[in-house]
Design an enzyme around this catalytic site. Structure first.
Site, PDB file in Angstrom:
ATOM      1  CE  LYS A  71     -17.417  21.638 -15.823  1.00 17.17           C
ATOM      2  NZ  LYS A  71     -16.326  21.274 -16.749  1.00 17.17           N
ATOM      3  NE  ARG A 122      -8.683  21.865 -13.032  1.00 20.69           N
ATOM      4  CZ  ARG A 122      -9.549  21.889 -14.027  1.00 20.69           C
ATOM      5  NH1 ARG A 122     -10.053  23.066 -14.405  1.00 20.69           N
ATOM      6  NH2 ARG A 122      -9.914  20.783 -14.661  1.00 20.69           N
ATOM      7  NE  ARG A 141     -12.669  25.826 -23.250  1.00 16.04           N
ATOM      8  CZ  ARG A 141     -11.510  25.950 -22.630  1.00 16.04           C
ATOM      9  NH1 ARG A 141     -11.350  25.476 -21.421  1.00 16.04           N
ATOM     10  NH2 ARG A 141     -10.497  26.539 -23.224  1.00 16.04           N
TER      11      ARG A 141
END
Length: 336
Positions: free
Chosen positions: A188, A333, A123
């Site tokens: 992640k 975040r 993204r």
């Protein structure tokens, strides 16, 4: 990639040493030619170990994607609705190739896979680190008839499908981060990228890109801008207390991903994101935590309070009011 390189890959994937002489005999070429081919494979990112008098190997081996294995393990409606499966050794971007196919004509149900992407994208234009034969890089083309409005929350729903596939692979505690990230233990594991072509108010095609770290080489992950993990690490950590760790197949996981994604896509237009909202929120990595959402013009901090039925993020501000954010060039975040 040449036939010779394909043959070397098949030989080296077992992780064992193979002498230059045996490789030359298998490939029908000289040891010098073998060495040149090995150099080309190293340029792909494979770490080839050479021991004088013993031969060459890729320590730990690797698994190549195999279409027959993947198709044979498909479940549910995926077997019937998969229209085409293409696997590339190396490609610039699976999403780019899938988009080009969709622009040329009907391609719904097409799945594109690659061992390596040279221009993989995430993204907001970020590079997706895509080393050779290490991870899963997958794109699916799917047609919709009701335009962009009917697609609200699709990226979150795809996250649910990915979570389901990972669970079948024996991975626990999978978390989802708004709007398109897959986490394990706060790190992640993968991401999702959706692109639409066609009529925003009618017939359109969506390219669903999914990247999952399976066995990410540490020396090739320097460009990842946040803490990361991979399937290999997650399984190892979860099986740390067992006597024998099971080795999971990348092909099996790929098949599970395709099965879950196509099953979800076949139902999504009729059901919408609301059918998956509770499952998504149960896995929300940031729920109840202070986080900052960054837009192109400002940053706003609040407490994450899940998502709306259309997939919009709910952020509780200091005055107790809930503000919502959906899609676009947004970044979320945890607040420092």
């Amino acid at each position: 990639m040449s036939d010779t390189q394909d043959k070397i890959l098949i030989i080296l994937k077992d992780g064992q040493f193979h002498s230059g002489e045996s490789l030359g005999e298998a490939l029908g070429c000289s040891r010098t030619a073998v060495w040149k081919q090995l150099q080309k494979l190293e340029n792909l990112g494979l770490s080839i170990e050479s021991v004088k008098g013993t031969g060459y190997r890729v320590a730990g081996g690797f698994e190549l994607l195999e279409s027959e294995l993947i198709v044979a393990q498909l479940r549910g409606v995926a077997s019937a609705q998969l229209s085409n499966l293409e696997i590339f050794k190396t490609i610039d971007s699976t999403n780019k190739y899938a988009r080009e196919k969709a622009e040329l004509g009907p391609s719904s149900g097409t799945v594109i896979l690659a061992e390596q992407q040279t221009a993989g994208r995430g993204r907001r234009g970020k590079t997706w680190v895509s080393p050779f034969a290490a991870n899963i890089y997958l794109s699916v083309v799917w047609d919709f008839e009701q335009g962009a409005q009917a697609l609200e929350g699709l990226s979150l729903a795809i996250g649910v499908a990915v979570k389901r596939a990972l669970i079948t692979h024996g991975i626990e505690d999978v978390q989802l981060k708004w709007p398109n990230d897959i986490y394990i233990s706060g790190k992640k594991l993968g991401g999702i990228l959706l692109e639409m072509i066609g009529d925003p108010a009618g017939q359109c095609s969506v390219i669903i890109g999914v990247g999952i770290n399976v066995a990410m080489p540490v020396d090739q992950a320097a460009d990842i801008d946040q803490e990361w993990t991979d399937v290999r690490t997650a399984i190892r950590d979860q099986q740390r207390d067992t006597k024998e760790a099971t080795q999971q197949s990348k092909n099996h996981l790929t098949s599970a991903l395709i099965s879950e994604i196509i099953t979800l896509l076949s139902d999504f237009q009729a059901q919408g994101f609301s059918a998956y909202r509770d499952e998504w929120q149960a896995a929300d990595a940031f729920y109840g935590q202070p986080a900052t959402i960054s837009t192109p013009v400002q940053s706003i901090t609040g407490i994450v309070r899940g998502v709306e039925p259309n997939g919009a993020l709910r952020l509780e501000l200091d005055d107790g009011k809930i503000e919502t954010f959906i899609g676009g060039e947004l970044s979320l975040r945890l607040a420092k």
